[in-house]
Structure formats: structure tokens, C-alpha cells
Design a protein around this motif. Structure first.
Motif, short mmCIF file in Angstrom:
data_model
loop_
_atom_site.label_atom_id
_atom_site.label_comp_id
_atom_site.label_asym_id
_atom_site.label_seq_id
_atom_site.Cartn_x
_atom_site.Cartn_y
_atom_site.Cartn_z
N MET A 146 0.89 -1.28 -0.06
CA MET A 146 -0.12 0.17 -0.05
C MET A 146 0.91 1.23 0.05
SD MET A 146 -3.33 -0.79 -0.08
CE MET A 146 -4.05 0.80 0.39
N THR A 147 2.04 1.05 0.03
CA THR A 147 2.99 2.20 0.31
C THR A 147 4.17 2.21 -0.92
OG1 THR A 147 4.39 1.53 1.96
CG2 THR A 147 2.47 2.76 2.77
N ARG A 185 -0.77 5.36 -0.49
CA ARG A 185 -1.64 5.34 -1.70
C ARG A 185 -2.97 5.79 -1.72
NH1 ARG A 185 -4.05 1.19 -4.72
NH2 ARG A 185 -3.52 1.28 -6.95
N LEU A 186 -3.32 6.57 -2.42
CA LEU A 186 -4.79 7.07 -2.66
C LEU A 186 -5.37 6.64 -3.59
CD1 LEU A 186 -6.86 8.59 -0.80
CD2 LEU A 186 -6.15 10.58 -1.93
N LEU A 187 -6.43 6.30 -3.87
CA LEU A 187 -7.00 5.81 -5.20
C LEU A 187 -8.11 6.38 -5.55
CD1 LEU A 187 -6.53 3.97 -7.79
CD2 LEU A 187 -8.18 2.27 -6.52
N TYR A 208 0.25 9.26 -4.64
CA TYR A 208 1.07 8.76 -3.48
C TYR A 208 1.24 10.10 -2.77
CZ TYR A 208 1.77 4.30 -5.87
OH TYR A 208 1.30 3.19 -6.32
N PHE A 209 0.97 10.29 -1.50
CA PHE A 209 1.19 11.35 -0.46
C PHE A 209 1.71 10.83 0.65
CE2 PHE A 209 -2.76 12.30 -2.98
CZ PHE A 209 -2.64 13.31 -3.42
N ARG A 210 2.45 11.87 1.39
CA ARG A 210 3.02 11.67 2.63
C ARG A 210 1.99 12.14 3.65
NH1 ARG A 210 6.89 14.71 5.91
NH2 ARG A 210 6.95 16.20 4.32
N TYR A 224 -8.32 11.39 6.69
CA TYR A 224 -6.93 11.58 7.30
C TYR A 224 -6.28 12.73 6.63
CZ TYR A 224 -4.86 9.03 3.27
OH TYR A 224 -4.29 8.68 2.08
N VAL A 225 -5.10 13.00 7.30
CA VAL A 225 -4.57 14.19 6.89
C VAL A 225 -3.11 13.92 6.16
CG1 VAL A 225 -3.22 16.30 7.87
CG2 VAL A 225 -5.16 15.59 9.07
N ILE A 226 -2.94 14.75 5.08
CA ILE A 226 -1.64 14.50 4.48
C ILE A 226 -0.89 15.90 4.09
CG2 ILE A 226 -2.88 12.80 2.88
CD1 ILE A 226 -3.15 14.87 0.76
#
Length: 297
Positions: free
Chosen positions: A1-2, A8-10, A18-20, A170-172
Motif C-alpha cells: 500500500m505504500t 497510496r490514495l486511489l 501517493y502522498f506523505r 486522514y491528513v496528508i
């Protein structure tokens, strides 16, 4: 997933992003900033209430708490709704709220996550701050509750608090914008071994912005390093495009195979300058069918 430590955001389009994930520290910093803003607003209104003799010394604490509550709730929900998942603190810390399933943020999810913040932190925290011997047990239980909910983000991959888990958010960290170099400036000047290609005005009237963007994509990909097979396919593609462009604009001069890249780069630069001049005078060409559409209108 990472991927390389990224989450990973779909989204619905099916292209993974892909975000941190926003860490606990940066989220606390954003929260502290927002508390300063809402606290300052509550204090200003509270002082106005005191000056108007609308509150007595015995009700001052209760009035101040209610003001802070009624300012805090709309602030968080309205800010994240208007700024697509950001408050002032989040904007300063360059983080934002996103939906865990990749969908657009909804009003319900943002309201739920912020209302849960009251049950998670603010109300129990108020009880802890008003700790006294008469309500010792409730205050201790509140302290245990606050410590527990603050520990929740430390034990899940996306650093979600209870409100995020319930709301599905969630927060990115915001990705850093990356601008590709301007192709018109990246075009190499002709060398002594290469001819200097010139294009007349009537030869540049056949293409619009769409075709220009397509050609830009081809030129960018041709400048990237590639294997022998990909390099061969790229040369064949450039040759086919050169033939098509020459036929379309009625360019009579032959173009040697070694000059095909330079020919397309020169045509791109001339075509872009031509379209920018057209747009400056109010005639914007979207694509090569622009003239046909305009005649029909």
C-alpha cells in the motif's frame, strides 16, 4: 500500500496518487495555530460581553467556555469546507484533510470529524483543567481518556485520530508543485550542421492549442533517456510526425532524418509564438478545427 514511505490514495479515476501522511507533530502545530485564532476571537467577544455587563463574575467562566465552543465548532467545519480540507493552521503547515477512499470530501465527514474532536479532546480537557477534590474521579477519568485518544494516531499507519476513523478521513502533506521547463526556452539553437527552419504565417494557421500540447508531449518524451528499442520507436514516431506536419503546412523543403527533432522543435517554437500573438489580439485557436467551427457559427 505504500511506495517509498508514501501512502497510496486511489481516486475514482483509477490513477493512484501517493502522498506523505501528516505526522502528529505537524498536526499539533496546526491545531495550536487554530486554537490561538479561535481563542483570540472568543476573548475579544468575551471582553465585549463584560464591558456590556451581560455577564457577572460568577458566570464569567461559563460564558467564556460557551463562547469558545460556539466559535470553535463553526471555525473548523466552515474552514475545511471552504478551503477543501484546510484551516488556517493547516494551510500554514501545508497539510490538508482528504477522504480515505479517494472520493471528494463531504460536508458530513468534515462535520463528524470536528464534532468528534470535542468529545475526544476539548470537553475532557476542560474537565482536566477544572480538576478539584470534589470531582477528582471524573477529572482523572477524563485525563485517562485524553491520553488514550491522543495515543490513537500513534498506532495506525495513516495517523488517524478517532474522528478521522469514524469520518473516513486522514491528513496528508501537500505535494510540492513541480513545473516542467518551458519547451520554447528548451529548444536548442540550430548548429552549423543543421539548417535554420523558417515558417511563414499561412503555414502556422493550420494548428491550434490542442495540437501544440500534443507536439509538446512528444518532444518532452523524446528528450528522455531510453533503451535501444524505445529509441528506435521514438525515431519512427518523429519521422511520421514530420511527414504529417510537412504535408499539412505544405512545407516543400526536405528534412533530413538527423534534422527531424530540430525541425519539430523549431515548428513548436514558431507555432507557439504565433498562437500567443493570436490570443493577444482576441483570436484564440483551440484546435485545428477552429476555423470550421467559427464559420458554422
Amino acid at each position: 500500500m505504500t511506495k517509498h514511505g508514501l501512502d497510496r490514495l486511489l481516486p475514482p479515476e483509477g490513477v493512484p496518487l501517493y502522498f506523505r501522511v501528516g505526522g502528529v507533530g505537524v498536526r499539533l502545530a496546526a491545531q495550536f495555530t487554530d486554537l490561538l485564532i479561535t481563542g483570540a476571537g472568543a476573548i475579544a467577544i468575551f471582553l465585549l460581553v463584560l464591558a456590556s455587563d451581560l455577564a457577572t463574575p460568577t458566570t464569567a467562566i461559563a460564558v467564556a467556555s460557551m463562547l469558545f465552543f460556539f466559535i470553535r465548532i463553526p471555525y473548523y467545519a466552515a474552514s475545511e469546507l471552504l478551503w477543501n480540507g484546510q484551516t488556517v493552521g493547516k494551510r500554514l503547515m501545508k497539510v490538508k484533510v482528504v477522504s480515505a477512499d479517494g472520493q471528494a470530501l463531504t460536508t458530513q465527514s468534515l462535520v463528524v470529524r470536528n464534532l468528534m474532536k470535542e468529545a475526544e479532546i476539548f470537553l475532557p480537557g476542560t474537565l482536566v483543567l477544572t480538576l478539584n477534590t470534589e470531582a477528582l474521579v471524573p477529572s482523572i477519568l477524563s485525563l485517562i481518556w485524553v491520553m488514550g485518544v491522543l495515543a490513537v494516531p500513534l498506532f495506525n499507519r495513516r495517523r488517524q485520530r478517532l474522528g478521522d476513523i469514524i469520518a473516513g478521513t486522514y491528513v496528508i502533506h501537500l505535494p510540492k508543485p513541480f513545473l516542467l521547463p518551458d519547451m520554447s526556452k528548451a529548444v536548442r539553437p540550430p548548429s552549423a550542421a543543421q539548417p535554420s527552419f523558417q515558417f511563414l504565417t499561412h503555414q502556422l494557421e493550420h494548428y491550434g492549442a490542442f495540437e501544440l500540447q500534443t507536439l509538446e508531449g512528444v518532444l518532452r518524451s523524446s528528450n528522455r533517456a531510453k533503451g535501444p528499442d524505445a529509441y528506435k520507436r521514438q525515431k519512427e514516431t518523429l519521422a511520421a510526425i514530420v511527414v504529417q506536419v510537412r504535408r499539412k503546412i505544405d512545407y516543400a523543403e526536405p528534412v533530413r532524418p538527423q534534422d527531424q527533432q530540430a525541425f519539430l522543435e523549431a515548428f513548436y517554437k514558431a507555432q507557439r509564438a504565433f498562437l500567443e500573438q493570436r490570443q493577444l489580439f482576441g483570436d484564440k485557436r483551440q484546435d485545428k478545427h477552429h476555423a470550421v467551427q467559427r464559420d458554422r457559427e
